[in-house]
Each structure stands twice: as C-alpha cells, then as structure tokens.
Design an enzyme around this catalytic site. Structure first.
Site, PDB file in Angstrom:
ATOM      1  CB  SER A 267     -32.197  78.110  32.311  1.00 53.87           C
ATOM      2  OG  SER A 267     -33.436  77.660  32.815  1.00 53.87           O
TER       3      SER A 267
ATOM      4  CE  LYS B 112     -37.927  84.685  37.790  1.00 54.66           C
ATOM      5  NZ  LYS B 112     -38.216  83.542  36.956  1.00 54.66           N
TER       6      LYS B 112
ATOM      7  CD  GLU C 144     -41.792  83.889  36.763  1.00 57.54           C
ATOM      8  OE1 GLU C 144     -41.567  84.793  37.595  1.00 57.54           O
ATOM      9  OE2 GLU C 144     -40.920  83.076  36.398  1.00 57.54           O
TER      10      GLU C 144
ATOM     11  CD  GLU D 111     -36.816  86.750  31.052  1.00 59.98           C
ATOM     12  OE1 GLU D 111     -35.760  86.627  31.685  1.00 59.98           O
ATOM     13  OE2 GLU D 111     -37.922  86.836  31.596  1.00 59.98           O
TER      14      GLU D 111
ATOM     15  N   GLY E 164     -36.610  79.078  34.388  1.00 59.86           N
ATOM     16  CA  GLY E 164     -36.654  78.237  35.587  1.00 59.86           C
ATOM     17  C   GLY E 164     -36.674  76.744  35.296  1.00 59.86           C
TER      18      GLY E 164
ATOM     19  CG  ASN F 103     -36.952  88.759  37.939  1.00 66.11           C
ATOM     20  OD1 ASN F 103     -37.435  89.199  38.987  1.00 66.11           O
ATOM     21  ND2 ASN F 103     -37.686  88.158  37.014  1.00 66.11           N
TER      22      ASN F 103
ATOM     23  CG  HIS G  91     -41.109  87.997  34.169  1.00 61.26           C
ATOM     24  ND1 HIS G  91     -41.628  86.747  34.433  1.00 61.26           N
ATOM     25  CD2 HIS G  91     -39.756  87.847  34.145  1.00 61.26           C
ATOM     26  CE1 HIS G  91     -40.626  85.889  34.580  1.00 61.26           C
ATOM     27  NE2 HIS G  91     -39.484  86.532  34.412  1.00 61.26           N
TER      28      HIS G  91
HETATM   29  P1  PGA Z   1     -34.433  81.943  35.349  1.00 63.18           P
HETATM   30  O1  PGA Z   1     -35.473  83.168  35.257  1.00 63.18           O
HETATM   31  O2  PGA Z   1     -33.059  82.521  35.169  1.00 63.18           O
HETATM   32  O3  PGA Z   1     -34.649  81.371  36.726  1.00 63.18           O
HETATM   33  O4  PGA Z   1     -34.789  80.995  34.264  1.00 63.18           O
HETATM   34  C1  PGA Z   1     -35.279  84.222  34.344  1.00 63.18           C
HETATM   35  C2  PGA Z   1     -36.423  85.199  34.451  1.00 63.18           C
HETATM   36  O5  PGA Z   1     -37.559  84.747  34.650  1.00 63.18           O
HETATM   37  O6  PGA Z   1     -36.240  86.421  34.351  1.00 63.18           O
END
Ligand code: PGA
Length: 249
Positions: free
Chosen positions: A212, A11, A96, A166, A172, A9, A94
């Site tokens: 992460s 983003k 976000e 998640e 992140g 992903n 997601h």
């Molecule tokens: P990350 O994001 O691996 O940077 O923690 C995962 C995601 O949001 O799908």
C-alpha cells in the site's frame, strides 16, 4: 552506496494497449539519475515494454520465473527465455505466489539459483501475515525466509540481490506499515544479513518496502535510513501516482 529503487509490480493488470499508454506517458518524465526505476508487466507485455523503453532509463523486469532451466512445464517461462528478450531481473517469492501458487522458501531458493546461473538479478519478497504479526512472530518468520531463501548464497552473489519487505497484511489493503514498523523490520533484515555475512555486505543490500505505498505515504516511508525504495502494486497502475512515488525517493 546502495541503490535507491522504485519498482512497479503490475500483477495481472494492463493489456497491451493499456501498457503502451502508460509507457508513453512515463517516458515523458525523466527520472532523477540516482533512482533506479523498474517495471514488471505481465509476461505478454514484457517484450513490447522492453522494446519501447530501450532508450529510456527504466528496467523491464519479470514478475516471476520458473525454477527449472527448461522442460515439460506447461505454461511456465524460464530464466533463459526472459534473458533472451532483454529481461535481466525477476521478482520472486511474492506473497501472492506463496499464497496462491504454493511457492515455498525451497522453491524461492531454487528460483534464486536459476536466476544467478543465468547472470540475472532478483527482487526477493519476504513478509509476515497478520496472524504472525499479531502473535509477535514476525521477526522469526522473516529470519526463516531469509535463511531458507537466500543464506546459501556466496558473498559475491549479493550484488544481484534486492530484498522487498512486504508485510502481507499491508498488500492491497490500504493499511501501510507505519514508518516505524517499516524501519524496525528493515533494520532487523539488515542486521540479520550482517550477522550471517558481514556489515559491509549488509550495508550494500537495497531493501525495498512494499504494501500500500501511495504518493501520500511514500515520502515519510523513504525518510527511514534503512528503506531504500519501494515495490509498488496498486499505485503503480496510475502513471502520475507512480511518478510521484519516484519523485518522493
Ligand atoms: P500494493 O502491492 O502496493 O497494491 O499493496 C504491493 C505488492 O504486492 O508488491
């Protein structure tokens, strides 16, 4: 046997030149046949990424889709538009999107429906935030997200569904869930699906972990029986890291 999947992903990262560089490096590496590799670039890079990887075993997917079939929704992209350029799957729900764009469970359910109506697949993200985990509400939060977003589906629809667990506190932040926390929640998700549907349906659903995931922790996370792969954000921007995570599965 359920599918093993590693999905990138990106983003809101990588312009066309950066995407291109990543893809030419990725294509020098042929993933093992039993792992499905998915990659979600921005909308602007979808068509180029699809064209570039046509003969390569990587599926280009969208990071989002609008819940309505068409109409006056300035700036949005429909499922049929994605499908028309060869994109057959989207990430929905997601954290976000939920946090910054008010994507509720109800909207998630509508996105599920529009994708299925277009014969497309989906990765549905679910996850609790830190406050919910600290208050010991994580299981009920996940159960509600499943119920509201997905449990209206018929048995046969589930072959198009992948779930990504998640935990928001792990996205992140560098703070991955421990392998035990991941396994505990993945098993809970599978049980919840099994209670609502049945064991054999639940056994077929791929449940990815996200938050992460890095080359250093991927292998341990993947040793869990209910972790069927990963949805990778930050570490998927670096081609070597992404490849190492694929190889760990
Ligand atoms: P990350 O994001 O691996 O940077 O923690 C995962 C995601 O949001 O799908």
């Amino acid at each position: 046997m359920r599918k093993k999947i590693v999905a990138a992903n990106w983003k809101m990262n990588k312009d066309l030149a950066e995407a291109n560089e990543f893809l030419s490096n990725l294509m020098q590496f042929v993933p093992s046949t039993d792992v499905e590799v998915l990659l979600a670039p921005s909308y602007t890079n979808l068509w180029h990424a699809y064209e570039t990887t046509r003969d390569f075993p990587v599926e280009i997917i969208a990071q989002n889709v609008h819940e309505k079939p068409s109409g006056a929704y300035t700036g949005e992209v429909s499922a049929s538009m994605l499908k028309s350029i060869g994109v057959n799957r989207a990430i929905i729900g997601h954290s976000e999107r939920r946090q910054f764009f008010n994507e509720t469970d109800e909207i998630v359910a509508q996105k599920v429906n529009i994708l299925l109506q277009n014969d497309m697949k989906l990765i549905c993200c679910i996850g609790e935030n830190l406050q919910e985990r600290n208050a010991n509400k994580h299981f009920s939060v996940i159960k509600n997200q499943l119920k509201n977003g997905l449990f209206h589906l018929h048995d046969s629809d589930w072959s198009s569904v992948v779930i990504a667990y998640e935990p928001v506190w792990a996205i992140g932040t560098g703070q991955t869930a421990t392998p035990e926390q991941a396994q505990e929640m993945h098993a809970f998700i599978r049980n919840t699906i099994s209670e609502h549907y049945n064991d054999s349906l639940a056994a077929q659903v791929s449940i990815l972990y996200g938050g992460s995931v890095k080359p250093q922790n991927a292998e341990t996370l993947f040793t869990n029986p209910d972790v069927d792969g990963a949805l990778v954000g930050g570490a998927s921007l670096e081609v070597n890291h992404f490849i190492e995570i694929i190889q760990a599965l």
